[in-house]
Design an enzyme around this catalytic site. Structure first.
Site, mmCIF file in Angstrom:
data_model
loop_
_atom_site.group_PDB
_atom_site.id
_atom_site.type_symbol
_atom_site.label_atom_id
_atom_site.label_comp_id
_atom_site.label_asym_id
_atom_site.label_seq_id
_atom_site.Cartn_x
_atom_site.Cartn_y
_atom_site.Cartn_z
ATOM 1 N N ASP A 9 0.832 -1.299 0.067
ATOM 2 C CA ASP A 9 -0.090 0.012 -0.073
ATOM 3 C C ASP A 9 1.049 1.268 0.000
ATOM 4 O O ASP A 9 1.760 1.493 0.909
ATOM 5 C CB ASP A 9 -0.952 0.016 1.151
ATOM 6 C CG ASP A 9 -2.042 1.248 1.136
ATOM 7 O OD1 ASP A 9 -1.953 1.967 0.298
ATOM 8 O OD2 ASP A 9 -2.653 1.181 2.075
ATOM 9 N N ASP A 105 -2.947 2.478 -6.055
ATOM 10 C CA ASP A 105 -1.770 2.471 -5.037
ATOM 11 C C ASP A 105 -1.801 1.371 -4.075
ATOM 12 O O ASP A 105 -1.054 1.230 -3.192
ATOM 13 C CB ASP A 105 -2.219 3.870 -4.162
ATOM 14 C CG ASP A 105 -3.438 3.872 -3.627
ATOM 15 O OD1 ASP A 105 -4.476 2.987 -3.965
ATOM 16 O OD2 ASP A 105 -3.445 4.620 -2.370
ATOM 17 N N GLU A 106 -2.346 0.270 -4.647
ATOM 18 C CA GLU A 106 -2.367 -1.112 -3.687
ATOM 19 C C GLU A 106 -2.208 -1.805 -4.787
ATOM 20 O O GLU A 106 -2.627 -2.038 -5.913
ATOM 21 C CB GLU A 106 -3.388 -1.121 -2.932
ATOM 22 C CG GLU A 106 -3.858 0.081 -2.045
ATOM 23 C CD GLU A 106 -5.212 -0.100 -1.083
ATOM 24 O OE1 GLU A 106 -5.262 -1.389 -0.688
ATOM 25 O OE2 GLU A 106 -5.875 0.652 -0.851
#
Length: 419
Positions: A9, A105-106
């Site tokens: 993350d 973003d993960e």
């Protein structure tokens, strides 16, 4: 062999990218925010310094400035974030081809069978991203996807957390049930009404009670809380492909009645329908995301017994869903329509004899209108309902493809039925 699953993350992603590229911002409280003039003025993300002032994602920029008068606001640069996202994923793919993105973003990684431990790989990824890209990541390591994601949220920023079979009861079970990826606000409220507050409470609850409370997802949630999550990590190439088509807008003014909503739904349906026709898709599930003027978000969905593609059919299904689901406690600030369960438009289907001819005529008319707009512009022909309030419905969303990510203002429910 025990699975080794990582969840990576990127911490405060948008703000971290901005601060990485602009050294003058690194020691200042920074938020990335939308355009206040067009009522998109909310905090999309903040850096660690801004977070110390109690600024939260989804709140208005004027509220954030009241908390922090020295706040620096930066407009979003989405192409830049996409570039950084791809650079992070390129690093991850050096360790395994099994990389499943989750938003920009993960991502999950499956490193099962690697000669190195998941912890060693996680630490190396954390250091490489920081040194090579100038941003930080937190990494969760576990034996399943759900606990790995919980691990990446457990310690931030720039940290590695391990949830193993030996420690998850001590570390995971005390966490709020709302921390689970599948539990949104409404589901959490239903659980709390039965005095089920933590993940451990879910794990110890009677599965029959959970089934009565949440339907078929109740026993599934019970299994997940007990570590029985066998979901595979699906690599990008297998997950690729259009899963849904959606469009949303933050309205120029608050919506206060059904007619306002009907107008906005037609604007959104025109964009969604046109894009579906361009890509030769039909769909069965219509989703509606509503955000009120207190920034509370609710998600509703319905699966039809037939496929749709035409603008009126999409608008009608969304409006029927709205009328059934929403009670006017507060005015609405933004609305999003999505159509999923997509199939190629030539898929064989059982026709509805009561309306098959009408549906075919609507689709033909839509294609004729699409052709006119392609030749002469989006405003060459307009539906009468959109002329009733040009200030509200004058924007062409097909041109902007304005889609607001769900996570900007909180979780939506994936369990427990439509909320």
């Amino acid at each position: 062999m025990e699975r080794q699953i990582l969840h990576v993350d990127c911490n405060k992603f948008y703000a971290s990218v901005e601060c990485s590229l602009n050294p003058d911002l690194r020691d200042k409280p920074v938020v990335v925010g939308g355009n206040e003039a067009s009522r998109h003025g909310i905090v999309l993300t903040k850096n660690e310094i801004a977070a110390r002032y109690g600024i939260s994602t989804g709140e208005t920029l004027w509220s954030a400035r009241r908390k922090c008068p020295d706040l620096v606001t930066v407009p979003p640069h989405f192409p830049l974030y996409h570039k950084y996202s791809e650079m992070v994923r390129a690093i991850l793919r050096e360790y395994t081809p099994l990389v499943e993105p989750f938003g920009l973003d993960e991502a999950w990684l499956d490193v099962t069978g690697s000669p190195r431990s998941g912890v060693e790989i996680a630490e190396e990824i954390r250091h490489r991203v920081r040194e090579e890209l100038g941003i930080t990541v937190s990494v969760g390591v576990s034996f399943n996807k759900t606990f790995a994601k919980l691990g990446s949220d457990y310690k931030k920023p720039d940290a590695v957390t391990v949830f193993s079979r030996e420690n998850y009861r001590q570390l995971v079970w005390p966490l709020s049930a709302g921390e689970l990826i599948y539990v949104g606000r409404s589901t959490r409220q239903k659980l709390e009404e039965r005095f089920i507050y933590t993940i451990g409470d879910v794990a110890k609850a009677n599965p029959e009670l959970l089934h009565a409370l949440l339907g078929k997802w109740g026993p599934a949630l019970h299994a997940i809380a007990n570590g029985r999550d066998s979901q595979p990590v699906i690599p990008t190439e297998e997950a690729a492909g259009v899963q849904s088509v959606s469009n949303g807008m933050t309205t120029p003014r608050d919506l206060t009645d059904d007619r306002d909503v009907r107008r906005v739904l037609m604007v959104l349906a025109e964009s969604v329908g046109r894009r579906m026709r361009e890509q030769h898709f039909v769909g069965r599930t219509v989703e509606l995301h509503l955000r009120d003027n207190q920034l509370n978000t609710r998600t509703h969905r319905v699966t039809l017994d037939h496929y749709i593609q035409s603008t009126p059919d999409i608008a009608d299904a969304a409006y029927a869903l709205f009328r059934e689901s929403y009670r006017w406690k507060r005015p609405l600030r933004s609305v999003t329509i999505g159509v999923s369960h997509l199939e190629p438009e030539d898929i064989p289907t059982q026709m509805d004899m009561t309306d098959s001819a009408g549906r075919e005529k609507r689709e033909q008319l839509d294609r004729a209108v699409d052709n006119l707009r392609e030749r002469f512009g989006d405003h060459c022909i307009r539906r009468a309902i959109l002329l009733e309030d040009p200030d509200l419905t004058g924007e062409s969303l097909y041109e902007t493809h304005t889609v607001h990510p769900t996570g900007f203002s909180g979780k939506t429910d994936e369990i427990g039925g439509d909320q």
